[in-house]
Design an enzyme around this catalytic site. Sequence first.
Site, PDB file in Angstrom:
ATOM      1  N   LYS A 202       0.843  -1.196   0.000  1.00 20.89           N
ATOM      2  CA  LYS A 202       0.000   0.000   0.000  1.00 20.89           C
ATOM      3  C   LYS A 202       0.883   1.253   0.000  1.00 20.89           C
ATOM      4  O   LYS A 202       0.698   2.153  -0.796  1.00 20.89           O
ATOM      5  CB  LYS A 202      -0.909  -0.028   1.241  1.00 20.89           C
ATOM      6  CG  LYS A 202      -1.829   1.138   1.342  1.00 20.89           C
ATOM      7  CD  LYS A 202      -2.782   0.982   2.519  1.00 20.89           C
ATOM      8  CE  LYS A 202      -3.550   2.279   2.729  1.00 20.89           C
ATOM      9  NZ  LYS A 202      -4.496   2.211   3.826  1.00 20.89           N
ATOM     10  N   GLU A 208      10.468  -4.590   4.659  1.00 18.67           N
ATOM     11  CA  GLU A 208      10.586  -6.006   4.271  1.00 18.67           C
ATOM     12  C   GLU A 208      10.240  -6.188   2.796  1.00 18.67           C
ATOM     13  O   GLU A 208      10.963  -6.848   2.041  1.00 18.67           O
ATOM     14  CB  GLU A 208       9.626  -6.866   5.114  1.00 18.67           C
ATOM     15  CG  GLU A 208       9.946  -6.924   6.592  1.00 18.67           C
ATOM     16  CD  GLU A 208       9.239  -5.845   7.394  1.00 18.67           C
ATOM     17  OE1 GLU A 208       8.905  -4.775   6.816  1.00 18.67           O
ATOM     18  OE2 GLU A 208       9.051  -6.048   8.603  1.00 18.67           O
ATOM     19  N   GLY A 262      -4.934  -1.822   4.958  1.00 16.40           N
ATOM     20  CA  GLY A 262      -4.111  -2.942   4.479  1.00 16.40           C
ATOM     21  C   GLY A 262      -4.744  -4.291   4.750  1.00 16.40           C
ATOM     22  O   GLY A 262      -4.844  -5.157   3.877  1.00 16.40           O
ATOM     23  N   ARG A 263      -5.237  -4.481   5.975  1.00 18.09           N
ATOM     24  CA  ARG A 263      -5.783  -5.795   6.348  1.00 18.09           C
ATOM     25  C   ARG A 263      -7.171  -6.034   5.752  1.00 18.09           C
ATOM     26  O   ARG A 263      -7.727  -7.120   5.874  1.00 18.09           O
ATOM     27  CB  ARG A 263      -5.784  -5.951   7.863  1.00 18.09           C
ATOM     28  CG  ARG A 263      -6.474  -4.825   8.611  1.00 18.09           C
ATOM     29  CD  ARG A 263      -6.162  -4.870  10.100  1.00 18.09           C
ATOM     30  NE  ARG A 263      -6.700  -3.728  10.811  1.00 18.09           N
ATOM     31  CZ  ARG A 263      -6.065  -2.576  10.957  1.00 18.09           C
ATOM     32  NH1 ARG A 263      -4.880  -2.402  10.418  1.00 18.09           N
ATOM     33  NH2 ARG A 263      -6.610  -1.588  11.642  1.00 18.09           N
ATOM     34  N   GLU A 374      -4.928  -6.581  14.748  1.00 18.62           N
ATOM     35  CA  GLU A 374      -4.434  -5.261  14.371  1.00 18.62           C
ATOM     36  C   GLU A 374      -5.582  -4.240  14.459  1.00 18.62           C
ATOM     37  O   GLU A 374      -5.363  -3.067  14.700  1.00 18.62           O
ATOM     38  CB  GLU A 374      -3.846  -5.289  12.948  1.00 18.62           C
ATOM     39  CG  GLU A 374      -2.847  -4.167  12.700  1.00 18.62           C
ATOM     40  CD  GLU A 374      -2.043  -4.336  11.412  1.00 18.62           C
ATOM     41  OE1 GLU A 374      -0.852  -4.650  11.483  1.00 18.62           O
ATOM     42  OE2 GLU A 374      -2.616  -4.145  10.326  1.00 18.62           O
ATOM     43  N   HIS A 405      -5.230 -32.640  17.819  1.00 19.33           N
ATOM     44  CA  HIS A 405      -4.057 -33.379  18.290  1.00 19.33           C
ATOM     45  C   HIS A 405      -2.960 -32.435  18.738  1.00 19.33           C
ATOM     46  O   HIS A 405      -1.804 -32.828  18.836  1.00 19.33           O
ATOM     47  CB  HIS A 405      -3.554 -34.307  17.183  1.00 19.33           C
ATOM     48  CG  HIS A 405      -4.547 -35.387  16.866  1.00 19.33           C
ATOM     49  ND1 HIS A 405      -4.563 -36.593  17.528  1.00 19.33           N
ATOM     50  CD2 HIS A 405      -5.587 -35.420  16.006  1.00 19.33           C
ATOM     51  CE1 HIS A 405      -5.570 -37.329  17.063  1.00 19.33           C
ATOM     52  NE2 HIS A 405      -6.213 -36.631  16.138  1.00 19.33           N
ATOM     53  N   LYS A 530       9.050  -0.811  14.387  1.00 18.62           N
ATOM     54  CA  LYS A 530       9.634  -0.484  13.077  1.00 18.62           C
ATOM     55  C   LYS A 530      10.756   0.541  13.252  1.00 18.62           C
ATOM     56  O   LYS A 530      11.817   0.424  12.656  1.00 18.62           O
ATOM     57  CB  LYS A 530       8.572   0.130  12.147  1.00 18.62           C
ATOM     58  CG  LYS A 530       7.656  -0.850  11.479  1.00 18.62           C
ATOM     59  CD  LYS A 530       6.773  -0.091  10.469  1.00 18.62           C
ATOM     60  CE  LYS A 530       5.560  -0.888  10.088  1.00 18.62           C
ATOM     61  NZ  LYS A 530       4.588  -0.134   9.302  1.00 18.62           N
TER      62      LYS A 530
HETATM   63  O1  F6P Z   1       2.033  -4.197   9.936  1.00 15.62           O
HETATM   64  C1  F6P Z   1       1.729  -2.885   9.642  1.00 15.62           C
HETATM   65  C2  F6P Z   1       1.220  -2.719   8.252  1.00 15.62           C
HETATM   66  O2  F6P Z   1       1.087  -1.362   8.031  1.00 15.62           O
HETATM   67  C3  F6P Z   1      -0.086  -3.442   7.983  1.00 15.62           C
HETATM   68  O3  F6P Z   1      -1.187  -2.766   8.436  1.00 15.62           O
HETATM   69  C4  F6P Z   1      -0.028  -3.597   6.521  1.00 15.62           C
HETATM   70  O4  F6P Z   1      -0.935  -4.540   6.090  1.00 15.62           O
HETATM   71  C5  F6P Z   1       1.410  -4.014   6.334  1.00 15.62           C
HETATM   72  O5  F6P Z   1       2.108  -3.241   7.278  1.00 15.62           O
HETATM   73  C6  F6P Z   1       1.970  -3.852   4.975  1.00 15.62           C
HETATM   74  O6  F6P Z   1       1.946  -2.539   4.538  1.00 15.62           O
HETATM   75  P1  F6P Z   1       2.137  -2.142   3.018  1.00 15.62           P
HETATM   76  O7  F6P Z   1       1.036  -2.762   2.232  1.00 15.62           O
HETATM   77  O8  F6P Z   1       2.112  -0.658   2.994  1.00 15.62           O
HETATM   78  O9  F6P Z   1       3.478  -2.678   2.560  1.00 15.62           O
END
Ligand code: F6P
Length: 677
Positions: A202, A208, A262-263, A374, A405, A530
């Site tokens: 987003k 990452e 995002g979620r 979240e 199990h 972060k």
């Molecule tokens: O974990 C924090 C967060 O902002 C989530 O809400 C989001 O889904 C994820 O990081 C990834 O963010 P992006 O889509 O901006 O890479």
Amino acid sequence: MASSTRICDTEQWKDLKHWIVMRHAMLDVFYSEFDGMLLDYSRQLATLETIDKLFKLAEAACLKEKINKMFNGERINSTENRCVLHVALRAPRDADIKCDGKNVVPDVWQVLDKIKEFSERVRSGSWVGATGKALKDIISIGIGGSFLGPLFVHTALQTEPEAIECARGRQLRFLANVDPVDVARNITGMNPETTLVVVVSKTFTTAETMLNARTLREWISSALGPKAVAKHMVAVSTNLPLVEKFGIDPNNAFAFWDWVGGRYSVCSAVGVLPLSLQYGFSVVEKFLKGASSIDQHFYSATFNQNIPDKSMATRNNTREVEFVHFGFMPQHLVLLGLLSVWNVSFHGYPARAILPYSQALEKLAPHIQQVSMESNGKQVSIDGVVLPYETGEIDFGEPGTNGQHSFYQLIHQGRVVPCDFIGVVKSQQPVYLKGEVVSNHDELMSNFFAQPDALAFGKTPQQLQNENVPQHLIPHKTFPGNRPSFCLLLPSLSAYNIGQLLAIYEHRIAVEGFIWGINSFDQWGVELGKSLASQVRNQLHASRKKGEPVKGFNFSTTTMLKRYLEKTAIHVIRRPRGEIFSFKLYPGHSEGLTSAEMIQRLEPTLGDPLYLASIPHLPIHFVWTHGATLRLHHSRTPSLSPRPCFNVGAVPRTGFTRRKEASADVPPDPPALLPHM
Ligand code: F6P
């Protein structure tokens, strides 16, 4: 309720608190049906009166108004000043859902149409890779909401008959973790020539995702040349300028909007693009329709009557309970959320187990973990006032029967964990062996039907005595019962049903947040970690590249960091100028020898850019530009292959493509490895 009024100060909340003391566990049987789905609430620790009171609580919390505000595009995510309109992502083409007075549905469909067109071009082979080969494999890079939802849907579709047909000969993989092991796993067996990488973020700033994107950009460009990136990488983001800056053609970027959390983004291009590339748009459209059908019911819910209608109740002869069966009413979606509040805030049960009796739903719990935790793991009200009660649930889960199990011991005899049992009438992959008592799916579902009753009714010492269980074992074999669960029986696990399931959870979680009076759509709690990671990253860089001491951390972190830096061994290799240097990374060799890190570490030593030919499991080639000393850092952890961690040898200069001779396991020139520094 004025927004500054805490829900726990209302009469309705206090009434429920009193109620829990008076009526702990009375089971009424009630369930509802919709679109072939059966929802059974009978095993909640709630009576019809409880439900009535919960709906009064909903009124006190202005639940209906809050739902309306969400659907009407008001900026209910106040800390980020955003609308919350994921429902618009699956709305029919002719719907009118406004954000700031503008109908957003045409924009949604513009992107969906673009995805349809692009995915059809890729799938039909009219969009080809740099070497003219069709792109049949997709690696979707993203994390959190840019990963978990699409993974859930992909996993659920993977064994669905129609989806299987549509995905024949294709594969879809997800790269989320910044751990280079995840890179290695994702590219193993993949050919850059036939792979399309979708970078999903987003913000397009998530550390990452961006490092993983750079790593796969390197994987593609080193194998096929830098120009290949345009053919082999596309993006999904709200931040199109950064997509372009990264080097992805903006024409190959698929937009979404800041009003999609995002979620909550699986129904945007975040999920729709990779899933359409794998299964075709028509399958994904069914998924969107399923989600939309639930949205419409949720939106139409009214709570100004007593629910459920007792006049519909009939007496059940076998148990002293009310038995209520009614057609599906929108209120029942709301009820799911209300009962969760009931379990968390009034019974004090902090967790919820998500237990799908379907392997296809194995990624449901990880996805709901993010959506729920979240969203609702907050400490202050939407107005920023510290709450005197806890919000959110600790979600976890596994498909039945695997969970049985594993952790069911605890939920039967240890802690009380409200459970969601999700079953499917028709298996995606039925098997019936001749001579077996039941089909394989019936065997699975026998457990689905048994477990909720075991939790609800338990087993008394008296029953055990009647079975002649030895006295000393009776306490061990007693099941207390009275453990709440909810059962959802789906007719099948089609794309449509998967969409319904997703939306049911999304709305249930929103209801909980609305009742608790929190902002379920921001996520400030992820920020501190972060920024601390960024401080550590700077320190590692400074220590490794400039030998700077560790400073600015507490004693514990300093000690750990020093140990981490010290235990990284350094190899020094001398080779003549102009020679091509190659080595091979072994599986499991994750710390410090990824392609990206290697380049990072080697560049300052040699002064020139190094040329990367490939990454883990394949030989890597570097041009020896300076005849200088090459320092290779690598961790000497026991997880490393017992073999030399890299092969070093002079190999003929043939460019930077993969070459078999460079991947020999035995180093041709072991003396090149000098003692550690
Ligand atoms: O974990 C924090 C967060 O902002 C989530 O809400 C989001 O889904 C994820 O990081 C990834 O963010 P992006 O889509 O901006 O890479």
